[in-house]
Design a protein around this motif. Structure first.
Motif, PDB file in Angstrom:
ATOM      1  N   ALA A  99       0.852  -1.196   0.000  1.00 35.75           N
ATOM      2  CA  ALA A  99       0.000   0.000   0.000  1.00 35.75           C
ATOM      3  C   ALA A  99       0.883   1.239   0.000  1.00 35.75           C
ATOM      4  CB  ALA A  99      -0.901  -0.007   1.233  1.00 35.75           C
ATOM      5  N   PRO A 100       0.311   2.385  -0.326  1.00 34.73           N
ATOM      6  CA  PRO A 100       1.087   3.628  -0.254  1.00 34.73           C
ATOM      7  C   PRO A 100       1.666   3.811   1.135  1.00 34.73           C
ATOM      8  CG  PRO A 100      -0.988   4.007  -1.371  1.00 34.73           C
ATOM      9  CD  PRO A 100      -1.056   2.614  -0.817  1.00 34.73           C
ATOM     10  N   ALA A 101       2.910   4.264   1.206  1.00 32.81           N
ATOM     11  CA  ALA A 101       3.575   4.438   2.496  1.00 32.81           C
ATOM     12  C   ALA A 101       2.880   5.511   3.313  1.00 32.81           C
ATOM     13  CB  ALA A 101       5.045   4.803   2.284  1.00 32.81           C
ATOM     14  N   SER A 102       2.486   5.167   4.527  1.00 33.62           N
ATOM     15  CA  SER A 102       1.751   6.109   5.378  1.00 33.62           C
ATOM     16  C   SER A 102       2.636   7.261   5.836  1.00 33.62           C
ATOM     17  CB  SER A 102       1.191   5.380   6.602  1.00 33.62           C
ATOM     18  OG  SER A 102       2.233   4.782   7.351  1.00 33.62           O
ATOM     19  N   THR A 103       3.964   7.054   5.784  1.00 35.77           N
ATOM     20  CA  THR A 103       4.877   8.107   6.237  1.00 35.77           C
ATOM     21  C   THR A 103       5.075   9.179   5.184  1.00 35.77           C
ATOM     22  OG1 THR A 103       6.738   6.764   5.461  1.00 35.77           O
ATOM     23  CG2 THR A 103       6.137   6.582   7.782  1.00 35.77           C
ATOM     24  N   SER A 104       4.667   8.887   3.940  1.00 38.77           N
ATOM     25  CA  SER A 104       4.889   9.839   2.854  1.00 38.77           C
ATOM     26  C   SER A 104       3.665  10.720   2.671  1.00 38.77           C
ATOM     27  CB  SER A 104       5.195   9.092   1.552  1.00 38.77           C
ATOM     28  OG  SER A 104       6.353   8.331   1.673  1.00 38.77           O
ATOM     29  N   MET A 105       3.533  11.702   3.533  1.00 36.64           N
ATOM     30  CA  MET A 105       2.385  12.593   3.477  1.00 36.64           C
ATOM     31  C   MET A 105       2.784  13.915   2.843  1.00 36.64           C
ATOM     32  SD  MET A 105      -0.079  10.857   4.640  1.00 36.64           S
ATOM     33  CE  MET A 105      -1.332  12.100   4.918  1.00 36.64           C
ATOM     34  N   PRO A 106       1.867  14.546   2.124  1.00 37.67           N
ATOM     35  CA  PRO A 106       2.163  15.830   1.488  1.00 37.67           C
ATOM     36  C   PRO A 106       2.615  16.873   2.496  1.00 37.67           C
ATOM     37  CG  PRO A 106       0.071  14.945   0.709  1.00 37.67           C
ATOM     38  CD  PRO A 106       0.501  14.089   1.871  1.00 37.67           C
ATOM     39  N   GLY A 107       3.617  17.648   2.102  1.00 33.15           N
ATOM     40  CA  GLY A 107       4.052  18.743   2.953  1.00 33.15           C
ATOM     41  C   GLY A 107       5.039  18.354   4.034  1.00 33.15           C
ATOM     42  N   MET A 108       5.354  17.051   4.172  1.00 34.27           N
ATOM     43  CA  MET A 108       6.295  16.633   5.194  1.00 34.27           C
ATOM     44  C   MET A 108       7.707  17.011   4.796  1.00 34.27           C
ATOM     45  SD  MET A 108       5.092  12.857   6.456  1.00 34.27           S
ATOM     46  CE  MET A 108       6.592  12.698   7.403  1.00 34.27           C
ATOM     47  N   ASP A 109       8.589  17.088   5.790  1.00 32.77           N
ATOM     48  CA  ASP A 109       9.997  17.289   5.504  1.00 32.77           C
ATOM     49  C   ASP A 109      10.560  15.938   5.098  1.00 32.77           C
ATOM     50  OD1 ASP A 109      12.669  17.729   5.412  1.00 32.77           O
ATOM     51  OD2 ASP A 109      12.790  18.861   7.290  1.00 32.77           O
ATOM     52  N   HIS A 110      10.819  15.777   3.813  1.00 32.24           N
ATOM     53  CA  HIS A 110      11.259  14.489   3.302  1.00 32.24           C
ATOM     54  C   HIS A 110      12.777  14.432   3.173  1.00 32.24           C
ATOM     55  CE1 HIS A 110       7.022  14.326   2.336  1.00 32.24           C
ATOM     56  NE2 HIS A 110       7.149  13.035   2.189  1.00 32.24           N
ATOM     57  N   GLY A 111      13.463  14.923   4.165  1.00 27.38           N
ATOM     58  CA  GLY A 111      14.917  14.933   4.102  1.00 27.38           C
ATOM     59  C   GLY A 111      15.554  13.634   4.521  1.00 27.38           C
ATOM     60  N   SER A 112      14.781  12.726   5.137  1.00 31.91           N
ATOM     61  CA  SER A 112      15.377  11.472   5.598  1.00 31.91           C
ATOM     62  C   SER A 112      14.338  10.373   5.599  1.00 31.91           C
ATOM     63  CB  SER A 112      15.925  11.652   7.024  1.00 31.91           C
ATOM     64  OG  SER A 112      14.875  11.999   7.906  1.00 31.91           O
ATOM     65  N   GLY A 113      14.818   9.149   5.781  1.00 26.68           N
ATOM     66  CA  GLY A 113      13.918   8.003   5.851  1.00 26.68           C
ATOM     67  C   GLY A 113      13.330   7.635   4.513  1.00 26.68           C
ATOM     68  N   GLY A 126      13.292  16.581  -5.242  1.00 29.06           N
ATOM     69  CA  GLY A 126      12.298  17.561  -5.668  1.00 29.06           C
ATOM     70  C   GLY A 126      11.188  17.846  -4.685  1.00 29.06           C
ATOM     71  N   MET A 127      11.149  17.132  -3.549  1.00 31.20           N
ATOM     72  CA  MET A 127      10.075  17.367  -2.581  1.00 31.20           C
ATOM     73  C   MET A 127      10.341  18.632  -1.784  1.00 31.20           C
ATOM     74  SD  MET A 127       7.601  15.105  -2.689  1.00 31.20           S
ATOM     75  CE  MET A 127       6.821  14.859  -1.087  1.00 31.20           C
ATOM     76  N   MET A 128       9.279  19.403  -1.546  1.00 27.91           N
ATOM     77  CA  MET A 128       9.372  20.607  -0.732  1.00 27.91           C
ATOM     78  C   MET A 128       9.245  20.240   0.748  1.00 27.91           C
ATOM     79  SD  MET A 128       9.697  22.913  -3.088  1.00 27.91           S
ATOM     80  CE  MET A 128      10.408  21.713  -4.234  1.00 27.91           C
ATOM     81  N   THR A 129       9.917  20.991   1.599  1.00 24.36           N
ATOM     82  CA  THR A 129       9.767  20.800   3.040  1.00 24.36           C
ATOM     83  C   THR A 129       8.470  21.456   3.497  1.00 24.36           C
ATOM     84  OG1 THR A 129      10.923  22.851   3.597  1.00 24.36           O
ATOM     85  CG2 THR A 129      12.283  20.869   3.336  1.00 24.36           C
ATOM     86  N   ALA A 130       8.071  21.174   4.724  1.00 23.84           N
ATOM     87  CA  ALA A 130       6.870  21.792   5.295  1.00 23.84           C
ATOM     88  C   ALA A 130       7.034  23.310   5.359  1.00 23.84           C
ATOM     89  CB  ALA A 130       6.600  21.219   6.679  1.00 23.84           C
ATOM     90  N   GLU A 131       8.257  23.747   5.647  1.00 21.24           N
ATOM     91  CA  GLU A 131       8.519  25.195   5.726  1.00 21.24           C
ATOM     92  C   GLU A 131       8.367  25.850   4.356  1.00 21.24           C
ATOM     93  OE1 GLU A 131      10.429  22.826   7.013  1.00 21.24           O
ATOM     94  OE2 GLU A 131      10.090  23.193   9.164  1.00 21.24           O
ATOM     95  N   GLU A 132       8.859  25.196   3.318  1.00 22.67           N
ATOM     96  CA  GLU A 132       8.737  25.739   1.964  1.00 22.67           C
ATOM     97  C   GLU A 132       7.278  25.806   1.522  1.00 22.67           C
ATOM     98  OE1 GLU A 132      12.891  24.511  -0.263  1.00 22.67           O
ATOM     99  OE2 GLU A 132      11.448  22.921   0.204  1.00 22.67           O
ATOM    100  N   MET A 133       6.517  24.765   1.874  1.00 22.34           N
ATOM    101  CA  MET A 133       5.093  24.753   1.522  1.00 22.34           C
ATOM    102  C   MET A 133       4.349  25.875   2.245  1.00 22.34           C
ATOM    103  SD  MET A 133       4.391  22.343  -0.721  1.00 22.34           S
ATOM    104  CE  MET A 133       2.685  21.799  -0.525  1.00 22.34           C
ATOM    105  N   ALA A 134       4.702  26.108   3.499  1.00 18.43           N
ATOM    106  CA  ALA A 134       4.058  27.176   4.274  1.00 18.43           C
ATOM    107  C   ALA A 134       4.405  28.547   3.684  1.00 18.43           C
ATOM    108  CB  ALA A 134       4.496  27.095   5.734  1.00 18.43           C
ATOM    109  N   LYS A 135       5.649  28.707   3.282  1.00 18.85           N
ATOM    110  CA  LYS A 135       6.078  29.974   2.675  1.00 18.85           C
ATOM    111  C   LYS A 135       5.334  30.226   1.367  1.00 18.85           C
ATOM    112  CE  LYS A 135      10.267  32.496   1.375  1.00 18.85           C
ATOM    113  NZ  LYS A 135      11.749  32.413   1.216  1.00 18.85           N
ATOM    114  N   LEU A 136       5.191  29.165   0.563  1.00 15.56           N
ATOM    115  CA  LEU A 136       4.460  29.287  -0.692  1.00 15.56           C
ATOM    116  C   LEU A 136       3.006  29.654  -0.436  1.00 15.56           C
ATOM    117  CD1 LEU A 136       4.351  28.909  -3.793  1.00 15.56           C
ATOM    118  CD2 LEU A 136       3.842  26.495  -3.396  1.00 15.56           C
ATOM    119  N   ASN A 137       2.425  29.041   0.565  1.00 16.56           N
ATOM    120  CA  ASN A 137       1.022  29.284   0.895  1.00 16.56           C
ATOM    121  C   ASN A 137       0.791  30.709   1.396  1.00 16.56           C
ATOM    122  OD1 ASN A 137      -1.689  28.272   1.088  1.00 16.56           O
ATOM    123  ND2 ASN A 137      -1.438  28.137   3.312  1.00 16.56           N
ATOM    124  N   GLY A 138       1.846  31.333   1.907  1.00 17.76           N
ATOM    125  CA  GLY A 138       1.712  32.687   2.428  1.00 17.76           C
ATOM    126  C   GLY A 138       1.928  33.772   1.378  1.00 17.76           C
ATOM    127  N   ALA A 139       2.339  33.375   0.174  1.00 12.76           N
ATOM    128  CA  ALA A 139       2.598  34.353  -0.885  1.00 12.76           C
ATOM    129  C   ALA A 139       1.364  34.552  -1.759  1.00 12.76           C
ATOM    130  CB  ALA A 139       3.770  33.878  -1.744  1.00 12.76           C
TER     131      ALA A 139
END
Length: 202
Positions: free
Chosen positions: A110-124, A130-143
């Motif tokens: 099944a799809p990996a439960s740990t791979s959720m949108p907006g997560m910091d995908h720097g490890s594991g 190409g994945m954005m971190t949660a901070e980058e997504m928040a910054k984009l959402n604020g623009a």
């Protein structure tokens, strides 16, 4: 009379033994037959490998983040071309998520439960190009406005480049024909969109 009865008893015992022997052979045959019927089940696993599973799980999470990014566009962009591109990206990637989810279900995972949108995908498991971190997504959402458009295009280019990289790995190491075909489709479509977005940034 006694001799004939004894003869009958010996013959009867031989017949019983013969039948028992046949019955044993039949059972052995049945057991052998049941063993061969399970062989195709294990053979079905040959239609994919670990890379195919990883590609499906990772690309689903990758696509989900792209859908999150595309969903931001209508309320924040002032550029009709960016709005149109966001709609096209969502329209292309949502069906691909469903297709890969069906594959993973068929393959017993099944799809990996740990791979959720907006997560910091720097490890594991979620470490994907190409994945954005949660901070980058928040910054984009604020623009908003032109700032949003510029930031969104820059991030989506990197996001697409990551998907292309993942798809090339699938083509090199995967074994499932459908997964490898999807990988090629992603490369073709997203390379074209990368070119389009680079043009919009200029």
């Amino acid at each position: 009379m006694k001799k004939s009865l004894i003869g009958f008893g010996v013959a009867g015992a031989a017949a019983v033994a013969l039948l028992a022997g046949c019955g044993g052979n039949d059972m052995a045959g049945m057991q052998h037959g049941s063993t061969t019927t399970t062989a195709p089940a294990s053979g079905q696993q040959a239609d994919h490998n670990e890379q195919d599973v990883k590609f499906g799980q990772d690309m689903i999470a990758h696509h989900q983040q792209a859908l999150d990014m595309a969903a931001m566009v209508p309320g924040k962009s002032t550029n009709p071309k960016v709005t149109d591109l966001g709609k096209r990206i969502a329209a292309a990637q949502d069906p691909e998520i469903k297709k890969m989810t069906e594959w993973l279900t068929k393959w017993g995972t099944a799809p990996a439960s740990t791979s959720m949108p907006g997560m910091d995908h720097g490890s594991g498991h979620g470490s994907m190009p190409g994945m954005m971190t949660a901070e980058e997504m928040a910054k984009l959402n604020g623009a908003t406005g032109a700032e949003f458009d510029r930031m969104w295009l820059d991030m989506m280019i990197k996001h697409h480049q990551g998907a292309v990289e993942m798809s090339k790995t699938e083509q090199e190491k995967g074994s499932n024909p459908d997964a490898k075909k999807l990988a090629q489709d992603i490369i073709t479509a997203q390379q074209a969109e990368i070119t389009e977005m680079q043009g919009l940034l200029k």
